[in-house]
Scaffold this motif. Structure first.
Motif, PDB file in Angstrom:
ATOM      1  N   ARG A   1       0.373  -0.866   0.275  1.00 59.34           N
ATOM      2  CA  ARG A   1       0.112  -0.357   0.152  1.00 59.34           C
ATOM      3  C   ARG A   1       0.667   1.294  -0.430  1.00 59.34           C
ATOM      4  N   HIS A   2       0.839   2.120  -0.878  1.00 60.55           N
ATOM      5  CA  HIS A   2       0.834   3.380  -1.228  1.00 60.55           C
ATOM      6  C   HIS A   2       0.134   4.206  -1.705  1.00 60.55           C
ATOM      7  N   GLY A   3       0.373   5.162  -1.560  1.00 57.41           N
ATOM      8  CA  GLY A   3      -1.330   6.265  -2.190  1.00 57.41           C
ATOM      9  C   GLY A   3      -2.163   5.561  -2.160  1.00 57.41           C
ATOM     10  N   HIS A   4      -2.526   5.092  -1.091  1.00 59.60           N
ATOM     11  CA  HIS A   4      -3.541   4.399  -1.223  1.00 59.60           C
ATOM     12  C   HIS A   4      -4.669   5.464   0.270  1.00 59.60           C
ATOM     13  N   SER A   5      -6.007   4.930   0.448  1.00 57.18           N
ATOM     14  CA  SER A   5      -6.812   5.523   1.462  1.00 57.18           C
ATOM     15  C   SER A   5      -7.422   4.197   1.993  1.00 57.18           C
ATOM     16  N   ALA A   6      -8.050   4.708   3.344  1.00 60.25           N
ATOM     17  CA  ALA A   6      -8.011   3.942   4.714  1.00 60.25           C
ATOM     18  C   ALA A   6      -9.054   4.795   5.247  1.00 60.25           C
ATOM     19  N   CYS A   7     -10.041   4.133   6.437  1.00 59.68           N
ATOM     20  CA  CYS A   7     -11.257   4.534   6.584  1.00 59.68           C
ATOM     21  C   CYS A   7     -11.849   3.940   7.470  1.00 59.68           C
ATOM     22  N   SER A   8     -12.151   4.366   8.860  1.00 62.76           N
ATOM     23  CA  SER A   8     -12.963   3.115   9.431  1.00 62.76           C
ATOM     24  C   SER A   8     -14.315   2.536   9.181  1.00 62.76           C
ATOM     25  N   LEU A   9     -15.148   1.772   9.438  1.00 59.84           N
ATOM     26  CA  LEU A   9     -16.163   1.489   9.179  1.00 59.84           C
ATOM     27  C   LEU A   9     -16.459   0.860  10.862  1.00 59.84           C
ATOM     28  N   GLY A  10     -17.951   1.617  11.881  1.00 65.40           N
ATOM     29  CA  GLY A  10     -18.435   1.089  12.583  1.00 65.40           C
ATOM     30  C   GLY A  10     -16.987   1.207  13.389  1.00 65.40           C
TER      31      GLY A  10
ATOM     32  N   PHE B   1     -13.651  -2.025  12.086  1.00 66.18           N
ATOM     33  CA  PHE B   1     -13.357  -2.331  10.946  1.00 66.18           C
ATOM     34  C   PHE B   1     -11.764  -1.030  10.459  1.00 66.18           C
ATOM     35  N   ILE B   2     -11.585  -1.368   9.579  1.00 64.88           N
ATOM     36  CA  ILE B   2     -10.678  -0.568   9.137  1.00 64.88           C
ATOM     37  C   ILE B   2     -10.792  -0.960   7.379  1.00 64.88           C
ATOM     38  N   ILE B   3     -11.230  -0.222   6.182  1.00 62.44           N
ATOM     39  CA  ILE B   3     -11.355  -0.845   5.546  1.00 62.44           C
ATOM     40  C   ILE B   3      -9.720   0.456   4.353  1.00 62.44           C
ATOM     41  N   VAL B   4      -9.237  -0.797   3.549  1.00 59.70           N
ATOM     42  CA  VAL B   4      -8.261   0.071   2.738  1.00 59.70           C
ATOM     43  C   VAL B   4      -8.688  -0.368   1.339  1.00 59.70           C
TER      44      VAL B   4
ATOM     45  N   CYS C   1     -14.952   7.531   2.698  1.00 64.73           N
ATOM     46  CA  CYS C   1     -14.967   6.892   3.825  1.00 64.73           C
ATOM     47  C   CYS C   1     -16.123   5.896   4.052  1.00 64.73           C
ATOM     48  N   SER C   2     -16.986   6.266   4.944  1.00 58.52           N
ATOM     49  CA  SER C   2     -17.701   5.394   5.492  1.00 58.52           C
ATOM     50  C   SER C   2     -18.873   6.335   5.787  1.00 58.52           C
ATOM     51  N   PHE C   3     -20.280   5.638   5.804  1.00 60.40           N
ATOM     52  CA  PHE C   3     -21.043   6.289   6.082  1.00 60.40           C
ATOM     53  C   PHE C   3     -22.565   4.676   6.198  1.00 60.40           C
ATOM     54  N   VAL C   4     -23.196   5.680   7.599  1.00 58.37           N
ATOM     55  CA  VAL C   4     -23.886   4.624   8.572  1.00 58.37           C
ATOM     56  C   VAL C   4     -23.820   3.647   8.798  1.00 58.37           C
ATOM     57  N   ASP C   5     -22.535   3.448   8.796  1.00 57.37           N
ATOM     58  CA  ASP C   5     -21.035   2.394   9.311  1.00 57.37           C
ATOM     59  C   ASP C   5     -21.995   0.924   9.085  1.00 57.37           C
ATOM     60  N   ARG C   6     -22.073   1.588   7.340  1.00 60.16           N
ATOM     61  CA  ARG C   6     -22.510  -0.018   6.597  1.00 60.16           C
ATOM     62  C   ARG C   6     -22.227   0.067   5.030  1.00 60.16           C
ATOM     63  N   PHE C   7     -21.997   2.099   4.469  1.00 62.09           N
ATOM     64  CA  PHE C   7     -21.497   1.559   3.271  1.00 62.09           C
ATOM     65  C   PHE C   7     -19.977   2.079   3.373  1.00 62.09           C
ATOM     66  N   VAL C   8     -19.081   1.560   2.383  1.00 61.28           N
ATOM     67  CA  VAL C   8     -17.656   2.242   2.008  1.00 61.28           C
ATOM     68  C   VAL C   8     -18.072   3.119   0.658  1.00 61.28           C
ATOM     69  N   TYR C   9     -17.831   4.190   0.479  1.00 61.77           N
ATOM     70  CA  TYR C   9     -17.307   5.364  -0.524  1.00 61.77           C
ATOM     71  C   TYR C   9     -15.504   5.384  -0.794  1.00 61.77           C
ATOM     72  N   VAL C  10     -15.457   5.451  -2.182  1.00 60.21           N
ATOM     73  CA  VAL C  10     -14.026   5.596  -2.503  1.00 60.21           C
ATOM     74  C   VAL C  10     -13.731   6.846  -3.994  1.00 60.21           C
ATOM     75  N   PHE C  11     -14.026   7.776  -3.610  1.00 59.90           N
ATOM     76  CA  PHE C  11     -13.567   8.490  -4.954  1.00 59.90           C
ATOM     77  C   PHE C  11     -12.361   8.810  -4.878  1.00 59.90           C
ATOM     78  N   CYS C  12     -13.215   9.299  -6.844  1.00 58.71           N
ATOM     79  CA  CYS C  12     -11.537   9.849  -7.482  1.00 58.71           C
ATOM     80  C   CYS C  12      -9.954   9.105  -7.527  1.00 58.71           C
ATOM     81  N   GLY C  13      -9.146  10.175  -7.684  1.00 54.87           N
ATOM     82  CA  GLY C  13      -8.011  10.233  -7.965  1.00 54.87           C
ATOM     83  C   GLY C  13      -7.315   9.890  -8.605  1.00 54.87           C
ATOM     84  N   ILE C  14      -6.430   8.771  -8.751  1.00 51.87           N
ATOM     85  CA  ILE C  14      -5.333   8.845 -10.313  1.00 51.87           C
ATOM     86  C   ILE C  14      -5.636   7.373 -10.338  1.00 51.87           C
ATOM     87  N   SER C  15      -6.394   7.326 -11.792  1.00 53.23           N
ATOM     88  CA  SER C  15      -5.768   5.924 -12.119  1.00 53.23           C
ATOM     89  C   SER C  15      -4.502   5.453 -12.809  1.00 53.23           C
TER      90      SER C  15
END
Length: 320
Positions: free
Chosen positions: A236-245, A248-251, A291-305
């Motif tokens: 993992r380099h230039g990755h994204s991470a967020c907590s879920l509930g 849990f941590i989602i990478v 980011c996580s939303f209502v401790d149920r969904f995880v959304y991934v936004f934009c970045g570089i392909s």
């Protein structure tokens, strides 16, 4: 009373519902009542219901009647004359997900259904009628737990953690006891319970172990230490991470492409210290957000392909 002017006292709100933290947004700062017709001042961002704004603007309207036709009101907080903003439609959509309890029959309804219920006078409360409260999922709800007292930020290329203390509004710097500085392009995650994790990062041109590593920063006797945890499955380099509930941590994603890391998503269970795979992304990406939303969904936004090496504007939602 017109249907759109219906206002509810906060005590009528049913707390056994999701998105309960949104209720405060719809409180009028003038009359202190809940109102769906809330407005925001563009200068001070203060919120008042439209009825209170009209009442507070009566003197100004007497001086200049054209103010009302131009929808200009006087802010109840800063007293400035301006056109108050209506809430974003996203907030309005969330309002319709809130549940309210009728004070007469004690039944619970979603907001629009509650308005219809009260307008039609459908309340027929019997002596033996029970509440039909529906227990729903409550995001970030920790029973009998305190709110997070501090926000932690890790300083790049150093061993320092900056702690912002909400109560005193002060910033304190702590040094972590560790052999090397924090790796380049790492991610840090603070869980709702206050646990702090350091995830991935390192020299992109090499394959250091730090690309796979996960650490928890622990505090004992005012000393900050770092504790090694289960290693990730992908670099993992230039990755994204967020907590879920709470546990849990989602990478997601990576600039490194070893074993398809740019497409991989994995989840860390903080209770049992183990990483496991999630369904992969549709598009490999790095330097993105999540980011996580209502401790149920995880959304991934934009970045570089990773494929085109260009910025992308796509959004993905991981399966729940």
């Amino acid at each position: 009373m017109a249907l759109t002017a219906l206002r509810l006292e906060k005590k009528h709100y049913d707390k056994a519902t999701k998105l309960e933290q949104m209720i405060d947004y719809w409180d009028c700062n003038a009359c202190l009542l809940f109102s769906e017709d809330i407005r925001e001042c563009p200068k001070c961002n203060g919120r008042s219901c439209y009825n209170c704004l009209l009442d507070y603007s009566k003197v100004e309207y007497a001086k200049d009647p054209t103010l009302k036709t131009r929808n200009i009101t006087k802010c109840c907080l800063c007293s400035e004359l301006n056109v108050a903003r209506v809430p974003h439609r996203f907030l309005t959509n969330l309002l319709n997900e809130l549940k309210f309890k009728c004070p007469d029959c004690l039944k619970s309804y979603k907001f629009q259904s509650y308005k219809v219920h009260k307008t039609r006078g459908e309340c027929q409360r019997g002596a033996d009628q029970e509440e039909n409260d529906v227990v729903m999922y409550q995001p970030n709800a920790m029973q009998n737990a305190e709110l997070i007292k501090s926000l932690f930020i890790l300083e790049r290329d150093s061993k320092y953690v900056h702690e912002y203390i909400f109560q005193t509004k002060t910033l304190v710097r702590h040094q972590v006891t560790m052999a090397q500085n924090f790796p380049h392009n790492f991610q840090s995650v603070q869980t709702p319970t206050g646990r702090l994790f350091l995830i991935g990062g390192g020299d992109y041109n090499k394959m250091p172990d730090s690309l796979y590593e996960c650490y928890e920063i622990m505090v004992h006797d005012n000393t900050y230490n770092i504790l090694s945890k289960d290693k990730m499955k992908y670099a993992r380099h230039g990755h994204s991470a967020c907590s879920l509930g709470e546990k849990f941590i989602i990478v997601t994603g990576s600039r490194k492409e070893n074993e398809g890391a740019q497409l991989k998503a994995e989840c860390y269970n903080t209770d049992i210290d183990i990483w496991f795979d999630l369904p992969q992304l549709n598009e490999g990406r790095h330097y993105h957000a999540s980011c996580s939303f209502v401790d149920r969904f995880v959304y991934v936004f934009c970045g570089i392909s990773n494929q085109t090496k260009k910025y992308i504007n796509s959004i993905e939602r991981l399966p729940n």
